[in-house]
Design a protein around this motif. Structure first.
Motif, PDB file in Angstrom:
ATOM      1  N   GLU A  97      60.532   6.064 -28.748  1.00 11.57           N
ATOM      2  CA  GLU A  97      59.791   7.001 -29.810  1.00 11.57           C
ATOM      3  C   GLU A  97      59.399   8.139 -29.029  1.00 11.57           C
ATOM      4  N   VAL A  98      59.314   9.707 -30.172  1.00 14.64           N
ATOM      5  CA  VAL A  98      59.730  10.648 -29.133  1.00 14.64           C
ATOM      6  C   VAL A  98      58.710  10.916 -29.319  1.00 14.64           C
ATOM      7  N   ASN A  99      57.522  11.022 -30.708  1.00 14.95           N
ATOM      8  CA  ASN A  99      56.380  11.811 -30.927  1.00 14.95           C
ATOM      9  C   ASN A  99      55.641  10.117 -31.009  1.00 14.95           C
ATOM     10  N   GLY A 100      54.542  11.138 -31.535  1.00 18.46           N
ATOM     11  CA  GLY A 100      53.430   9.886 -31.778  1.00 18.46           C
ATOM     12  C   GLY A 100      52.118   8.959 -30.660  1.00 18.46           C
ATOM     13  N   GLU A 101      51.243   8.509 -30.838  1.00 18.96           N
ATOM     14  CA  GLU A 101      50.773   7.751 -29.833  1.00 18.96           C
ATOM     15  C   GLU A 101      51.815   7.115 -28.979  1.00 18.96           C
ATOM     16  N   VAL A 102      52.310   6.241 -29.716  1.00 20.86           N
ATOM     17  CA  VAL A 102      53.551   5.397 -29.097  1.00 20.86           C
ATOM     18  C   VAL A 102      55.062   5.945 -28.192  1.00 20.86           C
ATOM     19  N   ALA A 103      54.536   7.321 -28.421  1.00 21.87           N
ATOM     20  CA  ALA A 103      56.073   8.242 -27.797  1.00 21.87           C
ATOM     21  C   ALA A 103      56.484   7.583 -25.751  1.00 21.87           C
ATOM     22  N   HIS A 104      57.374   7.565 -26.047  1.00 14.61           N
ATOM     23  CA  HIS A 104      57.847   7.124 -24.562  1.00 14.61           C
ATOM     24  C   HIS A 104      57.024   7.637 -23.583  1.00 14.61           C
ATOM     25  N   PRO A 105      55.901   7.585 -22.063  1.00 17.00           N
ATOM     26  CA  PRO A 105      55.162   8.877 -21.730  1.00 17.00           C
ATOM     27  C   PRO A 105      56.673   9.540 -20.920  1.00 17.00           C
ATOM     28  N   LEU A 106      57.953   9.514 -20.700  1.00 16.32           N
ATOM     29  CA  LEU A 106      58.652  11.017 -20.440  1.00 16.32           C
ATOM     30  C   LEU A 106      58.582  11.692 -21.509  1.00 16.32           C
ATOM     31  N   TYR A 107      58.847  11.256 -22.470  1.00 15.83           N
ATOM     32  CA  TYR A 107      58.997  12.174 -24.465  1.00 15.83           C
ATOM     33  C   TYR A 107      57.440  13.018 -23.828  1.00 15.83           C
ATOM     34  N   LYS A 108      56.125  11.703 -23.722  1.00 18.91           N
ATOM     35  CA  LYS A 108      54.972  13.072 -23.784  1.00 18.91           C
ATOM     36  C   LYS A 108      55.670  14.095 -22.466  1.00 18.91           C
ATOM     37  N   TRP A 109      55.300  14.423 -21.374  1.00 22.54           N
ATOM     38  CA  TRP A 109      55.601  14.676 -20.518  1.00 22.54           C
ATOM     39  C   TRP A 109      56.422  16.046 -21.001  1.00 22.54           C
ATOM     40  N   LEU A 110      57.722  15.765 -21.003  1.00 19.81           N
ATOM     41  CA  LEU A 110      58.942  16.895 -21.334  1.00 19.81           C
ATOM     42  C   LEU A 110      58.053  18.553 -22.323  1.00 19.81           C
ATOM     43  N   LYS A 111      57.691  17.256 -23.268  1.00 20.34           N
ATOM     44  CA  LYS A 111      56.842  18.035 -24.536  1.00 20.34           C
ATOM     45  C   LYS A 111      55.967  19.169 -24.228  1.00 20.34           C
ATOM     46  N   HIS A 112      55.104  18.373 -23.210  1.00 19.18           N
ATOM     47  CA  HIS A 112      54.466  19.149 -22.628  1.00 19.18           C
ATOM     48  C   HIS A 112      54.557  20.128 -21.908  1.00 19.18           C
ATOM     49  N   GLU A 113      55.455  19.465 -21.221  1.00 20.03           N
ATOM     50  CA  GLU A 113      56.120  21.101 -19.797  1.00 20.03           C
ATOM     51  C   GLU A 113      57.182  22.167 -21.005  1.00 20.03           C
ATOM     52  N   GLY A 114      57.924  21.585 -21.388  1.00 21.53           N
ATOM     53  CA  GLY A 114      58.560  22.255 -22.144  1.00 21.53           C
ATOM     54  C   GLY A 114      58.185  22.312 -23.458  1.00 21.53           C
ATOM     55  N   LYS A 115      57.177  23.221 -24.405  1.00 23.14           N
ATOM     56  CA  LYS A 115      57.262  24.021 -26.197  1.00 23.14           C
ATOM     57  C   LYS A 115      58.041  23.861 -26.411  1.00 23.14           C
ATOM     58  N   GLY A 116      58.134  23.482 -27.605  1.00 20.79           N
ATOM     59  CA  GLY A 116      59.005  24.261 -28.610  1.00 20.79           C
ATOM     60  C   GLY A 116      58.425  25.952 -29.207  1.00 20.79           C
ATOM     61  N   ILE A 117      59.287  25.940 -29.992  1.00 15.48           N
ATOM     62  CA  ILE A 117      59.068  27.195 -30.181  1.00 15.48           C
ATOM     63  C   ILE A 117      57.489  27.657 -31.432  1.00 15.48           C
ATOM     64  N   LEU A 118      57.103  28.891 -31.101  1.00 18.97           N
ATOM     65  CA  LEU A 118      55.528  29.256 -31.570  1.00 18.97           C
ATOM     66  C   LEU A 118      54.560  27.586 -30.820  1.00 18.97           C
ATOM     67  N   GLY A 119      55.057  27.622 -29.129  1.00 23.21           N
ATOM     68  CA  GLY A 119      53.917  26.543 -28.330  1.00 23.21           C
ATOM     69  C   GLY A 119      53.896  25.045 -28.826  1.00 23.21           C
ATOM     70  N   SER A 120      54.656  24.837 -30.245  1.00 26.14           N
ATOM     71  CA  SER A 120      54.770  22.919 -30.379  1.00 26.14           C
ATOM     72  C   SER A 120      55.767  22.744 -29.514  1.00 26.14           C
ATOM     73  N   GLU A 121      54.376  21.235 -29.816  1.00 21.54           N
ATOM     74  CA  GLU A 121      55.155  20.137 -28.154  1.00 21.54           C
ATOM     75  C   GLU A 121      55.951  19.414 -29.386  1.00 21.54           C
ATOM     76  N   ALA A 122      55.536  19.265 -31.188  1.00 26.47           N
ATOM     77  CA  ALA A 122      56.541  17.871 -31.099  1.00 26.47           C
ATOM     78  C   ALA A 122      57.839  17.745 -31.258  1.00 26.47           C
ATOM     79  N   ILE A 123      58.614  17.251 -31.240  1.00 25.27           N
ATOM     80  CA  ILE A 123      59.965  16.940 -31.872  1.00 25.27           C
ATOM     81  C   ILE A 123      60.777  16.978 -32.758  1.00 25.27           C
ATOM     82  N   LYS A 124      61.070  18.069 -33.390  1.00 26.52           N
ATOM     83  CA  LYS A 124      61.297  18.098 -34.734  1.00 26.52           C
ATOM     84  C   LYS A 124      62.560  17.431 -35.916  1.00 26.52           C
ATOM     85  N   TRP A 125      63.091  17.177 -34.507  1.00 23.67           N
ATOM     86  CA  TRP A 125      64.542  16.484 -34.951  1.00 23.67           C
ATOM     87  C   TRP A 125      65.434  15.658 -33.971  1.00 23.67           C
ATOM     88  N   ASN A 126      66.234  15.429 -34.415  1.00 14.27           N
ATOM     89  CA  ASN A 126      67.485  14.158 -33.203  1.00 14.27           C
ATOM     90  C   ASN A 126      67.962  15.399 -32.930  1.00 14.27           C
TER      91      ASN A 126
END
Length: 158
Positions: A97-126
């Motif tokens: 899982e890439v989003n949510g409480e049980v997101a893999h720790p790697l993805y929690k880190w990736l999303k924090h370090e590489g924020k998306g559009i408008l600073g969003s951390e969530a992965i929007k799609w595959n």
């Protein structure tokens, strides 16, 4: 300072693999799915891997079923699909899982370090992609619509 090399993940064959295995390489980390409109990008990801791996680039695929139930299979089914349909030879990992409480720790880190559009951390799609430099830090985040061919321009030349 945390880097991608501080994480490990279970590969598609069930073995825990430290990402430090790819220390010093440029990584393209992608959350993938077998039944997505972007699934044909597997072809481009494989081409990018084959063309650039001798220049220090590695593609890492992380199957995810959080978006429209587009990765319903187990690891054996995913491996078979990727192998027979797209001749995938780059490293693939177990479904995460890439989003949510049980997101893999790697993805929690990736999303924090590489924020998306408008600073969003969530992965929007595959097929969201993260480019990691040889130092283990996030260099760039790409949208699912960004093709592997477009990303190739950002890869090291030598």
């Amino acid at each position: 300072m945390t880097s991608v090399y501080d994480f490990s993940a279970r590969d598609i064959d069930g073995n825990e693999r430290p990402l430090a295995e790819w220390r010093g390489r440029t990584l393209l980390i992608v959350n993938v799915a077998s039944k997505c409109g972007f699934t044909p990008q597997y072809e481009g990801l494989e081409a990018l891997w084959r063309e650039h791996r001798d220049r220090g680039v590695t593609v890492l695929g992380f199957p995810c079923d959080q978006f429209g139930h587009q990765e319903p299979g187990d690891e054996a089914e995913i491996r078979s699909f990727c192998s027979t349909r797209y001749d995938v030879s780059f490293p693939m990992f177990a479904k995460i899982e890439v989003n949510g409480e049980v997101a893999h720790p790697l993805y929690k880190w990736l999303k924090h370090e590489g924020k998306g559009i408008l600073g969003s951390e969530a992965i929007k799609w595959n097929f969201t992609k993260f480019l990691i430099g040889p130092d283990g830090q996030v260099r760039k985040r790409y949208a699912p619509t960004d093709t592997p061919a477009k990303i190739a321009r950002d890869l090291p030349a030598s």
